[in-house]
Design an enzyme around this catalytic site. Structure first.
Site, PDB file in Angstrom:
ATOM      1  CD1 TRP A  90      -2.342  -2.118   1.630  1.00 64.61           C
ATOM      2  CD2 TRP A  90      -2.983  -0.840  -0.147  1.00 64.61           C
ATOM      3  NE1 TRP A  90      -3.218  -3.092   0.820  1.00 64.61           N
ATOM      4  CE2 TRP A  90      -3.778  -2.084  -0.123  1.00 64.61           C
ATOM      5  CE3 TRP A  90      -3.344  -0.212  -1.376  1.00 64.61           C
ATOM      6  CZ2 TRP A  90      -4.801  -2.455  -1.006  1.00 64.61           C
ATOM      7  CZ3 TRP A  90      -4.302  -0.446  -2.268  1.00 64.61           C
ATOM      8  CH2 TRP A  90      -5.097  -1.655  -1.858  1.00 64.61           C
ATOM      9  CG  ASP A 161      -3.579   4.198   3.678  1.00 63.73           C
ATOM     10  OD1 ASP A 161      -4.428   4.346   4.354  1.00 63.73           O
ATOM     11  OD2 ASP A 161      -3.003   3.624   2.749  1.00 63.73           O
ATOM     12  CE  LYS A 185      -9.072  -2.367   4.438  1.00 68.86           C
ATOM     13  NZ  LYS A 185      -9.427  -3.145   3.161  1.00 68.86           N
TER      14      LYS A 185
HETATM   15  N1  PMP Z   1      -4.533   1.606   1.928  1.00 68.66           N
HETATM   16  C1  PMP Z   1      -4.344   0.626   2.753  1.00 68.66           C
HETATM   17  C2  PMP Z   1      -3.773   0.488   3.917  1.00 68.66           C
HETATM   18  C3  PMP Z   1      -5.585  -0.382   2.344  1.00 68.66           C
HETATM   19  O1  PMP Z   1      -5.505  -1.356   3.050  1.00 68.66           O
HETATM   20  C4  PMP Z   1      -6.382  -0.048   1.281  1.00 68.66           C
HETATM   21  C5  PMP Z   1      -7.572  -1.397   0.960  1.00 68.66           C
HETATM   22  N2  PMP Z   1      -7.273  -2.452   1.305  1.00 68.66           N
HETATM   23  C6  PMP Z   1      -6.182   0.961   0.383  1.00 68.66           C
HETATM   24  C7  PMP Z   1      -5.369   1.644   0.834  1.00 68.66           C
HETATM   25  C8  PMP Z   1      -7.117   1.162  -0.492  1.00 68.66           C
HETATM   26  O2  PMP Z   1      -8.229   1.379  -0.263  1.00 68.66           O
HETATM   27  P1  PMP Z   1      -9.602   1.799  -1.356  1.00 68.66           P
HETATM   28  O3  PMP Z   1      -9.921   0.642  -1.827  1.00 68.66           O
HETATM   29  O4  PMP Z   1     -10.715   2.120  -0.390  1.00 68.66           O
HETATM   30  O5  PMP Z   1      -9.128   2.847  -2.272  1.00 68.66           O
END
Ligand code: PMP
Length: 349
Positions: A90, A161, A185
């Site tokens: 991520w 994030d 989450k």
């Molecule tokens: N950052 C993290 C740490 C995540 O776990 C996720 C999704 N699993 C995201 C970003 C992306 O999130 P989204 O699908 O809501 O854009």
């Protein structure tokens, strides 16, 4: 997973929400009833996290991925560098997006040498003096790697994030310039991303920033530059109140730590399961594990499913298994998984 109590309440009031004779999905977002619920959700979140007055809380769309763009669009000054810590999948996505939008991205730490099973030592960050901000991912959802500390940035705004860790434990919001988290989450359901931003960082968006991702524009309009994700906002409010009823984040943290410890102890005490992450930075939320014989993965998953243990597949990018232990997962769920793992090992080990 969502708390059963929240799902039951949603079902209960789905067709007649607060005497409106229709569902929350059908009322006007600017009507009194929704506005009151929206404010109440924000107050509950502020109470849970003890958010200082000097921060704005925004309820936006576009997910955490949208925030990978919004952060540089709002905060990266043309004449300065942005620092990113790379601790896994991520962080990498956030970095890729920053690179599309800003010329000077400095990788202040990269845990590639450990295959992203570690976090950098607090003193080992190669931070840039005068950077616009420092971005990191406190919990890597795929790798199951979590920072046991909040980085010190010598006055540079810290951007986090927190998609897979926000509300899993108390956090000192005042250490951060910007926190964002996709709701799906620990906060509720997909379609909503919560942003907590210090007011000193408003009003710096570069020209051309879409209004829906301009923090100042959204703060001014109470997150209603456009129609907000009303149902997701409403569910988040219910989840926040459920968390307050659990005793707030200190109680929630103790529960989460107990759940995670139980699973890590089972993994470490076995001959066939292993978790690759360095012990001091193992995630409380996402516990990846592999089998000594990966050919047994699909048997493990099929037999687990037959016991009602679902969603244990590892992320499609790395395979293996992963147990996500978000707030609503009861201790009994972890007990059941551990009992199944022991039984599987006894039969196949
Ligand atoms: N950052 C993290 C740490 C995540 O776990 C996720 C999704 N699993 C995201 C970003 C992306 O999130 P989204 O699908 O809501 O854009």
């Amino acid at each position: 997973m969502l708390p059963a109590k929240v799902l039951e309440q949603v079902r209960e009031e789905l067709t007649d929400w607060q005497g409106s004779h229709c569902s929350v999905m059908e009322v006007s977002h600017r009507g009194k009833t929704f506005m009151a619920a929206a404010h109440e959700a924000e107050s509950a979140l502020r109470e849970l996290l003890a958010v200082p007055e000097s921060y704005r809380v925004l309820f936006l769309q576009g997910g955490a991925t949208g925030q990978f763009s919004a952060a540089p669009l709002n905060l990266a000054r043309a004449d300065s560098t942005v620092d990113y810590l790379n601790t896994g999948a991520w962080s990498k996505k956030a970095i890729d997006e920053a690179r599309r939008l800003t010329a000077r991205v400095n990788i202040a730490a990269d845990e590639g040498a450990s295959r992203y099973t570690t976090v950098p030592a607090a003193g080992a960050l190669r931070l840039t003096e005068g950077a616009s901000y420092v971005h990191y991912t406190p919990n890597e959802t795929i790798g199951g790697v979590e920072f046991p500390y909040v980085p010190h940035t010598a006055g540079v705004p810290l951007v986090a994030d927190m998609s897979s860790t926000l509300l899993s434990r108390p956090v000192d919001v005042s250490r951060f310039g910007l926190i964002y988290a996709g709701a799906q989450k620990n906060l509720g359901i997909a379609g909503l991303v919560v942003v907590i931003v210090h007011e000193a960082l408003l009003g710096m968006a570069r020209p051309g920033t879409p209004a829906v991702w301009d923090y100042q524009a959204m703060a001014k309009e109470g997150s209603m530059v456009n129609t907000p994700p009303t149902f997701a906002w409403y569910v988040a409010g219910l989840v926040f109140h459920w968390l307050l009823k659990q005793g707030g984040l200190t109680a929630v943290a103790a529960h989460n730590q107990t759940k995670a410890q139980l699973l890590y102890d089972a993994i470490d005490g076995s001959d066939i399961y292993s978790n690759p992450v360095a012990r001091q930075c193992r995630s409380w939320m996402n516990v990846p594990f592999i089998l000594a014989d990966p050919k047994l993965d699909s048997t493990f998953l099929t037999e687990a499913r037959a016991e009602g243990l679902i969603n244990l597949e590892g992320h499609r990018s790395i395979g293996g298994m992963r147990a996500s232990l978000y707030n609503a997962m009861p201790l009994a769920g972890v007990d059941a998984l551990v009992a199944f793992m022991k039984e599987f090992e006894r039969r196949r080990g």
